[in-house]
Design a protein around this motif. Structure first.
Motif, PDB file in Angstrom:
ATOM      1  N   UNK A 165       0.846  -1.196   0.033  1.00  0.00           N
ATOM      2  CA  UNK A 165      -0.071  -0.173   0.026  1.00  0.00           C
ATOM      3  C   UNK A 165       0.935   1.207   0.068  1.00  0.00           C
ATOM      4  N   UNK A 166       1.977   1.426   0.534  1.00  0.00           N
ATOM      5  CA  UNK A 166       2.886   2.632   0.811  1.00  0.00           C
ATOM      6  C   UNK A 166       3.331   2.640  -0.592  1.00  0.00           C
ATOM      7  N   UNK A 167       3.672   1.512  -1.554  1.00  0.00           N
ATOM      8  CA  UNK A 167       4.298   1.585  -2.684  1.00  0.00           C
ATOM      9  C   UNK A 167       3.004   2.267  -3.742  1.00  0.00           C
ATOM     10  N   UNK A 168       1.830   1.928  -3.404  1.00  0.00           N
ATOM     11  CA  UNK A 168       0.872   2.240  -4.083  1.00  0.00           C
ATOM     12  C   UNK A 168       0.378   3.632  -3.987  1.00  0.00           C
ATOM     13  N   UNK A 169       0.513   4.066  -2.726  1.00  0.00           N
ATOM     14  CA  UNK A 169       0.164   5.633  -2.458  1.00  0.00           C
ATOM     15  C   UNK A 169       1.210   6.364  -3.001  1.00  0.00           C
TER      16      UNK A 169
ATOM     17  N   UNK B 267       0.075   8.075  -6.134  1.00  0.00           N
ATOM     18  CA  UNK B 267      -0.895   9.256  -5.813  1.00  0.00           C
ATOM     19  C   UNK B 267      -0.403  10.380  -5.210  1.00  0.00           C
ATOM     20  N   UNK B 268       1.094  10.305  -5.093  1.00  0.00           N
ATOM     21  CA  UNK B 268       1.842  11.483  -4.197  1.00  0.00           C
ATOM     22  C   UNK B 268       1.641  11.561  -2.916  1.00  0.00           C
ATOM     23  N   UNK B 269       1.183  10.266  -2.219  1.00  0.00           N
ATOM     24  CA  UNK B 269       1.085  10.664  -0.795  1.00  0.00           C
ATOM     25  C   UNK B 269       2.151   9.756   0.035  1.00  0.00           C
ATOM     26  N   UNK B 270       2.647  10.460   0.934  1.00  0.00           N
ATOM     27  CA  UNK B 270       3.660  10.042   1.721  1.00  0.00           C
ATOM     28  C   UNK B 270       3.119   9.779   3.123  1.00  0.00           C
ATOM     29  N   UNK B 271       2.781   8.726   3.678  1.00  0.00           N
ATOM     30  CA  UNK B 271       2.075   8.543   4.834  1.00  0.00           C
ATOM     31  C   UNK B 271       3.131   8.768   5.995  1.00  0.00           C
ATOM     32  N   UNK B 272       2.922   8.948   7.395  1.00  0.00           N
ATOM     33  CA  UNK B 272       3.571   9.045   8.329  1.00  0.00           C
ATOM     34  C   UNK B 272       4.373   7.756   8.692  1.00  0.00           C
ATOM     35  N   UNK B 273       5.427   7.855   9.181  1.00  0.00           N
ATOM     36  CA  UNK B 273       6.308   6.561   9.183  1.00  0.00           C
ATOM     37  C   UNK B 273       5.726   5.885  10.308  1.00  0.00           C
ATOM     38  N   UNK B 274       4.835   6.423  11.353  1.00  0.00           N
ATOM     39  CA  UNK B 274       3.992   5.480  12.414  1.00  0.00           C
ATOM     40  C   UNK B 274       2.858   4.853  11.899  1.00  0.00           C
ATOM     41  N   UNK B 275       2.450   5.182  10.500  1.00  0.00           N
ATOM     42  CA  UNK B 275       1.101   4.531  10.157  1.00  0.00           C
ATOM     43  C   UNK B 275       1.137   3.232   9.792  1.00  0.00           C
TER      44      UNK B 275
ATOM     45  N   UNK C  21      -4.645   1.779   4.729  1.00  0.00           N
ATOM     46  CA  UNK C  21      -5.780   1.329   3.925  1.00  0.00           C
ATOM     47  C   UNK C  21      -6.740   2.454   3.705  1.00  0.00           C
ATOM     48  N   UNK C  22      -6.907   3.242   4.843  1.00  0.00           N
ATOM     49  CA  UNK C  22      -7.686   4.580   4.725  1.00  0.00           C
ATOM     50  C   UNK C  22      -7.301   5.500   3.621  1.00  0.00           C
ATOM     51  N   UNK C  23      -5.745   5.793   3.607  1.00  0.00           N
ATOM     52  CA  UNK C  23      -5.315   6.640   2.924  1.00  0.00           C
ATOM     53  C   UNK C  23      -5.618   6.195   1.340  1.00  0.00           C
TER      54      UNK C  23
END
Length: 509
Positions: free
Chosen positions: A355-359, A362-370, A376-378
């Motif tokens: 999911x991190x790679x998929x995000x 979309x130009x989304x970089x989630x917090x490291x603690x996610x 999944x929500x992102x």
């Protein structure tokens, strides 16, 4: 008083008009008749149309009706010095019902009043006394016996055919927009009708309306960046309210089982067609309920508000039908992704690294603690959210993004929480409340850690709220409904500024 800068900014023709009107006002001041405050209208245009609009000319002549009315002059048509027609607009009705024609003549109205009318300008507020009649074209009209200037308008109204064409000017000068645009007046009357409907619905269901502080020592109740201010007398930093939630739940602890507040909230975040720095919500809490009860109740509140404001629960938004009469859909986050972005396997949607790679696409970089739930929500927000046209509850949010919601008793890692979406945007957020003081304390500590890691929207630790929970709060459900976004949908408005009387804008140059 108009400033020099404002005068210089006005168009040359407008400056000339304003100067001419100021001369007229000066003459009124010399006569001691400027801005009188002793005229009391007794009738409204819409009421006159409703009561007498269907009567014939003969019926009105047989039983003369005397009226006393005030309104802003929107049109004037003079027939020499002996007669004149004008149209007055008051606040009484939608469409043309809030306007009524007046007819002044030299014989009936008097030489002095006719001479004065000749100098009156569009935008002036007039008071008239007269009798009703029908013209040859069957238009209900007031035959004027007495005419007074109540307020002199110094600035010209926009072009009568086009009103205010510039959208930003409409927002900045809402007072002119309301004068000129029937659609704008209708939007805000609908807003008032919807809020009144919500208030009646809540009271009918035994909710008590309350007021809670707008200045907080600790911002809480939502994940948002607050506005910061300073209280001089107490010499302490304070925050404008981002949500009333924690105060409302303190009242549930105190024994008020059902409370609600129609409240103004402030969030120091981006501005867009869906976001304004201050906005209105209706937030409510009910003891001995859960999120399933809340979804049924929230659905009923919104449906009734639409009916009372719009006349039906079947709406049209952006040319597309939206039916609030049907039961709202319910999907989990993963179900929504599978429905609106098919192609992901169950294994992929349970793989945090995938999911991190998929995000990244979309130009989304989630917090490291996610964790997995937050990821999944992102992904849902990027792939499915905008496609939720029909009213849909997305349910079972992960614990890590729901610090105030009760955890599920049957499924680890999720909470009894929902968000309501329609036309691709969030309208409401609710959940079974977390009433375990020790669990809530741990959730707050996790939020503090997230804030330390760089999440500006993470919550603070609220020790007093924990103390309140330690006294014992009954199980409860709570929900917040975004009034502004709901009104965008009910009134078919594409921009949140269209449903705010005075939206925030950048300063004028």
């Amino acid at each position: 008083m108009t400033t020099d800068i404002q005068e210089q900014a006005a168009a040359p023709d407008e400056n000339k008009i304003i100067a001419e009107r100021r001369v007229k006002l000066a003459a009124l001041r010399e006569q001691g008749i400027a801005f009188p405050n002793d005229f009391r209208p007794e009738h409204k245009a819409a009421d006159l149309h409703a009561q007498y609009g269907s009567k014939t000319r003969e019926e009105l002549e047989a039983e003369p009706v005397t009226v006393v009315l005030a309104g802003r002059m929107m049109l004037k048509r003079e027939a020499g010095k002996k007669a004149a027609f004008a149209t007055l607009q008051d606040a009484s009705g939608p469409k043309a019902d809030g306007r009524i024609q007046i007819y002044a003549t030299l014989d009936l109205t008097g030489e002095a009043a006719m001479a004065a009318l000749h100098h009156y300008d569009l935008g002036d507020i007039l008071g008239v006394t007269g009798t009703l009649f029908k013209t040859k074209t069957d238009e209900l009209t007031i035959k004027v016996t007495q005419l007074r200037l109540i307020t002199k308008s110094l600035r010209p109204l926009p072009d009568k055919f086009h009103g205010l064409a510039d959208q930003e000017t409409k927002y900045r000068q809402r007072y002119v927009d309301l004068i000129m645009n029937e659609e704008t007046r209708r939007t805000f009357k609908a807003r008032t009708a919807a809020i009144s409907s919500i208030r009646r619905f809540m009271e009918k269901n035994e909710f008590m309306e309350v007021e809670t502080p707008m200045l907080h020592t600790i911002p809480g109740g939502a994940a948002a960046k607050p506005f910061v201010t300073h209280h001089n007398a107490l010499d302490m930093e304070m925050y404008l309210r981002i949500a009333p939630e924690l105060y409302l739940k303190r009242l549930v602890v105190g024994g008020f089982d059902r409370v609600f507040e129609i409240n103004r909230n402030f969030r120091n975040e981006g501005v867009s067609i869906r976001h304004n720095p201050e906005f209105t919500m209706m937030e409510f809490y009910a003891a001995y309920t859960d999120y399933k009860w809340l979804m049924d109740f929230t659905e009923a509140v919104i449906r009734q508000a639409a009916i009372d404001a719009h006349g039906t629960a079947t709406l049209t938004y952006g040319g597309r039908e939206l039916d609030l009469a049907k039961p709202f859909h319910r999907l989990t986050i993963v179900e929504a992704i599978n429905k609106y972005a098919p192609g992901y396997t169950a294994e992929q949607l349970n793989d945090a690294e995938f999911i991190k790679e998929e995000l990244k696409k979309f130009g989304v970089k989630p917090f490291a603690t996610a964790g997995l739930g937050a990821l999944q929500l992102a992904l849902f927000e990027e792939t499915a959210e905008a496609q939720l046209w029909e009213p849909t509850y997305i349910i079972d949010y992960p614990v890590e993004v729901s610090p105030l919601a009760r955890a599920s008793d049957t499924v680890a890692g999720i909470t009894e929480r929902f968000e309501l979406f329609m036309v691709g945007r969030e309208i409401a957020n609710g959940f079974s409340e977390l009433n375990d003081a020790e669990d809530q304390s741990a959730r707050f500590l996790a939020q503090v850690a997230a804030k330390d890691a760089g999440d500006e929207e993470a919550m603070f630790y609220d020790a007093d709220y924990i103390r309140a929970l330690e006294y014992g709060m009954p199980p409860a459900g709570g929900c917040g409904i975004g009034i502004d976004r709901l009104m965008m949908i009910i009134t078919d408005s594409p921009n949140i500024r269209d449903v705010l009387l005075f939206p925030h804008l950048r300063r004028e140059d």
